[in-house]
Design a protein around this motif. Structure first.
Motif, PDB file in Angstrom:
ATOM      1  N   MET A   1       1.438   3.249 -21.886  1.00  0.00           N
ATOM      2  CA  MET A   1       1.249   3.862 -23.189  1.00  0.00           C
ATOM      3  C   MET A   1      -0.233   3.994 -23.529  1.00  0.00           C
ATOM      4  O   MET A   1      -0.604   4.913 -24.242  1.00  0.00           O
ATOM      5  CB  MET A   1       2.007   3.031 -24.228  1.00  0.00           C
ATOM      6  N   GLU A   2      -1.051   3.095 -23.008  1.00  0.00           N
ATOM      7  CA  GLU A   2      -2.492   3.142 -23.292  1.00  0.00           C
ATOM      8  C   GLU A   2      -3.103   4.475 -22.862  1.00  0.00           C
ATOM      9  O   GLU A   2      -3.961   5.019 -23.562  1.00  0.00           O
ATOM     10  CB  GLU A   2      -3.220   1.986 -22.607  1.00  0.00           C
ATOM     11  N   GLN A   3      -2.684   4.997 -21.702  1.00  0.00           N
ATOM     12  CA  GLN A   3      -3.207   6.277 -21.217  1.00  0.00           C
ATOM     13  C   GLN A   3      -2.824   7.417 -22.162  1.00  0.00           C
ATOM     14  O   GLN A   3      -3.622   8.314 -22.414  1.00  0.00           O
ATOM     15  CB  GLN A   3      -2.678   6.565 -19.818  1.00  0.00           C
ATOM     16  N   ILE A   4      -1.619   7.356 -22.689  1.00  0.00           N
ATOM     17  CA  ILE A   4      -1.135   8.395 -23.603  1.00  0.00           C
ATOM     18  C   ILE A   4      -1.945   8.372 -24.898  1.00  0.00           C
ATOM     19  O   ILE A   4      -2.417   9.408 -25.370  1.00  0.00           O
ATOM     20  CB  ILE A   4       0.370   8.214 -23.904  1.00  0.00           C
ATOM     21  N   ILE A   5      -2.125   7.186 -25.460  1.00  0.00           N
ATOM     22  CA  ILE A   5      -2.877   7.045 -26.708  1.00  0.00           C
ATOM     23  C   ILE A   5      -4.324   7.471 -26.518  1.00  0.00           C
ATOM     24  O   ILE A   5      -4.898   8.168 -27.362  1.00  0.00           O
ATOM     25  CB  ILE A   5      -2.777   5.607 -27.243  1.00  0.00           C
ATOM     26  N   ALA A   6      -4.930   7.074 -25.405  1.00  0.00           N
ATOM     27  CA  ALA A   6      -6.320   7.460 -25.127  1.00  0.00           C
ATOM     28  C   ALA A   6      -6.439   8.984 -25.029  1.00  0.00           C
ATOM     29  O   ALA A   6      -7.377   9.578 -25.576  1.00  0.00           O
ATOM     30  CB  ALA A   6      -6.807   6.791 -23.846  1.00  0.00           C
ATOM     31  N   PHE A   7      -5.487   9.617 -24.348  1.00  0.00           N
ATOM     32  CA  PHE A   7      -5.526  11.077 -24.213  1.00  0.00           C
ATOM     33  C   PHE A   7      -5.364  11.742 -25.578  1.00  0.00           C
ATOM     34  O   PHE A   7      -6.107  12.656 -25.927  1.00  0.00           O
ATOM     35  CB  PHE A   7      -4.442  11.555 -23.248  1.00  0.00           C
ATOM     36  N   LEU A   8      -4.397  11.282 -26.370  1.00  0.00           N
ATOM     37  CA  LEU A   8      -4.160  11.872 -27.690  1.00  0.00           C
ATOM     38  C   LEU A   8      -5.333  11.658 -28.638  1.00  0.00           C
ATOM     39  O   LEU A   8      -5.665  12.535 -29.424  1.00  0.00           O
ATOM     40  CB  LEU A   8      -2.889  11.285 -28.308  1.00  0.00           C
ATOM     41  N   THR A   9      -5.960  10.515 -28.559  1.00  0.00           N
ATOM     42  CA  THR A   9      -7.110  10.223 -29.412  1.00  0.00           C
ATOM     43  C   THR A   9      -8.269  11.159 -29.073  1.00  0.00           C
ATOM     44  O   THR A   9      -8.954  11.663 -29.961  1.00  0.00           O
ATOM     45  CB  THR A   9      -7.527   8.751 -29.276  1.00  0.00           C
ATOM     46  N   ALA A  10      -8.466  11.411 -27.788  1.00  0.00           N
ATOM     47  CA  ALA A  10      -9.541  12.302 -27.350  1.00  0.00           C
ATOM     48  C   ALA A  10      -9.194  13.777 -27.549  1.00  0.00           C
ATOM     49  O   ALA A  10     -10.091  14.613 -27.688  1.00  0.00           O
ATOM     50  CB  ALA A  10      -9.869  12.038 -25.875  1.00  0.00           C
ATOM     51  N   ASN A  11      -7.902  14.092 -27.570  1.00  0.00           N
ATOM     52  CA  ASN A  11      -7.426  15.480 -27.659  1.00  0.00           C
ATOM     53  C   ASN A  11      -6.284  15.570 -28.674  1.00  0.00           C
ATOM     54  O   ASN A  11      -5.137  15.811 -28.306  1.00  0.00           O
ATOM     55  CB  ASN A  11      -6.936  15.951 -26.284  1.00  0.00           C
ATOM     56  N   PRO A  12      -6.572  15.377 -29.950  1.00  0.00           N
ATOM     57  CA  PRO A  12      -5.483  15.287 -30.938  1.00  0.00           C
ATOM     58  C   PRO A  12      -4.824  16.613 -31.308  1.00  0.00           C
ATOM     59  O   PRO A  12      -3.706  16.611 -31.823  1.00  0.00           O
ATOM     60  CB  PRO A  12      -6.167  14.673 -32.160  1.00  0.00           C
ATOM     61  N   THR A  13      -5.476  17.734 -31.064  1.00  0.00           N
ATOM     62  CA  THR A  13      -4.871  19.005 -31.459  1.00  0.00           C
ATOM     63  C   THR A  13      -4.068  19.612 -30.321  1.00  0.00           C
ATOM     64  O   THR A  13      -4.367  19.400 -29.150  1.00  0.00           O
ATOM     65  CB  THR A  13      -5.930  20.016 -31.942  1.00  0.00           C
ATOM     66  N   GLY A  14      -3.055  20.340 -30.712  1.00  0.00           N
ATOM     67  CA  GLY A  14      -2.203  20.956 -29.712  1.00  0.00           C
ATOM     68  C   GLY A  14      -1.169  21.836 -30.362  1.00  0.00           C
ATOM     69  O   GLY A  14      -1.405  22.418 -31.418  1.00  0.00           O
ATOM     70  N   ALA A  15      -0.002  21.912 -29.742  1.00  0.00           N
ATOM     71  CA  ALA A  15       1.099  22.737 -30.229  1.00  0.00           C
ATOM     72  C   ALA A  15       2.315  21.850 -30.449  1.00  0.00           C
ATOM     73  O   ALA A  15       2.638  21.000 -29.626  1.00  0.00           O
ATOM     74  CB  ALA A  15       1.415  23.831 -29.217  1.00  0.00           C
ATOM     75  N   PHE A  16       2.980  22.070 -31.582  1.00  0.00           N
ATOM     76  CA  PHE A  16       4.124  21.267 -31.996  1.00  0.00           C
ATOM     77  C   PHE A  16       5.339  22.179 -32.062  1.00  0.00           C
ATOM     78  O   PHE A  16       5.294  23.236 -32.691  1.00  0.00           O
ATOM     79  CB  PHE A  16       3.834  20.675 -33.381  1.00  0.00           C
ATOM     80  N   ALA A  17       6.433  21.782 -31.403  1.00  0.00           N
ATOM     81  CA  ALA A  17       7.631  22.612 -31.343  1.00  0.00           C
ATOM     82  C   ALA A  17       8.805  21.936 -32.025  1.00  0.00           C
ATOM     83  O   ALA A  17       9.044  20.740 -31.863  1.00  0.00           O
ATOM     84  CB  ALA A  17       7.984  22.912 -29.890  1.00  0.00           C
ATOM     85  N   THR A  18       9.534  22.743 -32.794  1.00  0.00           N
ATOM     86  CA  THR A  18      10.770  22.330 -33.439  1.00  0.00           C
ATOM     87  C   THR A  18      11.826  23.378 -33.117  1.00  0.00           C
ATOM     88  O   THR A  18      11.558  24.338 -32.406  1.00  0.00           O
ATOM     89  CB  THR A  18      10.592  22.247 -34.974  1.00  0.00           C
ATOM     90  N   VAL A  19      13.006  23.188 -33.700  1.00  0.00           N
ATOM     91  CA  VAL A  19      14.087  24.158 -33.544  1.00  0.00           C
ATOM     92  C   VAL A  19      14.519  24.594 -34.936  1.00  0.00           C
ATOM     93  O   VAL A  19      14.732  23.765 -35.816  1.00  0.00           O
ATOM     94  CB  VAL A  19      15.279  23.544 -32.777  1.00  0.00           C
ATOM     95  N   ASP A  20      14.634  25.897 -35.143  1.00  0.00           N
ATOM     96  CA  ASP A  20      15.073  26.450 -36.421  1.00  0.00           C
ATOM     97  C   ASP A  20      16.273  27.351 -36.168  1.00  0.00           C
ATOM     98  O   ASP A  20      16.134  28.428 -35.585  1.00  0.00           O
ATOM     99  CB  ASP A  20      13.928  27.242 -37.068  1.00  0.00           C
ATOM    100  N   ASN A  21      17.460  26.870 -36.547  1.00  0.00           N
ATOM    101  CA  ASN A  21      18.701  27.629 -36.315  1.00  0.00           C
ATOM    102  C   ASN A  21      18.852  28.041 -34.859  1.00  0.00           C
ATOM    103  O   ASN A  21      19.182  29.187 -34.564  1.00  0.00           O
ATOM    104  CB  ASN A  21      18.774  28.855 -37.235  1.00  0.00           C
ATOM    105  N   GLY A  22      18.560  27.116 -33.957  1.00  0.00           N
ATOM    106  CA  GLY A  22      18.715  27.365 -32.534  1.00  0.00           C
ATOM    107  C   GLY A  22      17.574  28.116 -31.880  1.00  0.00           C
ATOM    108  O   GLY A  22      17.598  28.356 -30.684  1.00  0.00           O
ATOM    109  N   VAL A  23      16.553  28.464 -32.657  1.00  0.00           N
ATOM    110  CA  VAL A  23      15.415  29.215 -32.129  1.00  0.00           C
ATOM    111  C   VAL A  23      14.183  28.305 -32.122  1.00  0.00           C
ATOM    112  O   VAL A  23      13.874  27.665 -33.120  1.00  0.00           O
ATOM    113  CB  VAL A  23      15.143  30.464 -33.009  1.00  0.00           C
ATOM    114  N   PRO A  24      13.455  28.233 -30.998  1.00  0.00           N
ATOM    115  CA  PRO A  24      12.260  27.388 -30.970  1.00  0.00           C
ATOM    116  C   PRO A  24      11.169  27.928 -31.886  1.00  0.00           C
ATOM    117  O   PRO A  24      11.009  29.141 -32.029  1.00  0.00           O
ATOM    118  CB  PRO A  24      11.807  27.426 -29.509  1.00  0.00           C
ATOM    119  N   ARG A  25      10.443  27.011 -32.503  1.00  0.00           N
ATOM    120  CA  ARG A  25       9.294  27.349 -33.356  1.00  0.00           C
ATOM    121  C   ARG A  25       8.121  26.498 -32.873  1.00  0.00           C
ATOM    122  O   ARG A  25       8.244  25.284 -32.767  1.00  0.00           O
ATOM    123  CB  ARG A  25       9.581  27.012 -34.818  1.00  0.00           C
TER     124      ARG A  25
END
Length: 126
Positions: A1-25
């Protein structure tokens, strides 16, 4: 988990995906912080993304630096933890400029407590 946190801390921005009525957003997003073994994000409860996550808590988030790519997936849990809200506000001046305080009624925080992370071809369960 340390590698994941270190990567996210250094690179916090990205793309976030959800589902809206069966369609990805997918939308631009930012990782807030790690706290209590959980990966924290935030939003406003008047946004579509909040409604989408309430209806279907499955999400994915990806961030990258060059050819190094991280992908997180799992189910989110919303929280009203005032201490964590305050930590997010303290650590993220841009978020604080929007929501001002943990008492703001539209300010929502959520975490990914259990999920999967793929980083550079390696898979981590947490």
């Amino acid at each position: 988990m340390e590698q994941i946190i270190a990567f996210l801390t250094a690179n916090p921005t990205g793309a976030f995906a959800t589902v809206d009525n069966g369609v990805p957003r997918v939308r631009p997003w930012a990782f807030m912080m790690e706290g209590n073994g959980k990966l924290w994000f935030c939003t406003s409860n008047d946004k579509d993304v909040y409604r989408e996550l309430q209806a279907n808590p499955n999400m994915e988030f990806t961030s990258w630096q060059g050819f190094s790519i991280l992908r997180l997936s799992g189910k989110v849990n919303f929280s009203q933890d005032v201490e964590m809200k305050n930590k997010i506000l303290e650590n993220n001046p841009g978020v604080k400029s929007i929501y001002k305080s943990s008492e703001n009624p539209v300010f929502e925080i959520f975490c990914l407590e259990h999920g999967k992370a793929d980083l550079d071809g390696k898979t981590y369960e947490f």
